[in-house]
Write a protein that holds these residues in place. Sequence first.
Motif, PDB file in Angstrom:
ATOM      1  N   SER A 142      -3.428   3.662   0.708  1.00 16.77           N
ATOM      2  CA  SER A 142      -2.893   3.828   1.679  1.00 16.77           C
ATOM      3  C   SER A 142      -3.640   5.361   2.683  1.00 16.77           C
ATOM      4  N   HIS A 155      -4.480  -0.642  -2.908  1.00 21.66           N
ATOM      5  CA  HIS A 155      -3.037  -0.397  -2.789  1.00 21.66           C
ATOM      6  C   HIS A 155      -2.856   1.083  -2.465  1.00 21.66           C
ATOM      7  N   ARG A 165       1.140  -0.982   0.265  1.00 24.40           N
ATOM      8  CA  ARG A 165       0.200   0.181   0.230  1.00 24.40           C
ATOM      9  C   ARG A 165       0.842   0.967   0.125  1.00 24.40           C
TER      10      ARG A 165
END
Length: 144
Positions: free
Chosen positions: A65, A63, A40
């Motif tokens: 964050s 993926h 991520r």
Amino acid sequence: MLFDQRGCGRSTPHAGLEANTTWHLVADIERLRAIAGAERWLVFGGSWGSTLALAYAQKYPQHVSELVLRGIYTVTQAELRWYYQYGVSEMFPEKWARFQAPIPEAERGDMIAAYRKVLTGNDTAKQIEAARAWMLAGRGPAAA
């Protein structure tokens, strides 16, 4: 990690339009993530990059964050009309005149189509003139 989208910066082919769509660019960003080995990551985008960041986050939410966006530009018809046809032209008339200069007066009713015609045409001198005007305008007249 910084990203030069297809056709820009140090990417090759420089100024190419082939296989250069939003979804090609999103796939490129995903390839970069995989190469970096990040499960991520924070995705940042400004202006057109904000559009790419949003598209990437929609396609690959697992993926992302964090998502940091500035100068959000979502490429709506209203935004395109304001930026490339009428709106910016009223705020920055001198810059707008420079942006219009390479386009024949009769073709200025649709500046995006007119630029595309010149930039994909066969007259290299006209292509260079139009590309310079577009670049000096920061991909649009407001930044000229």
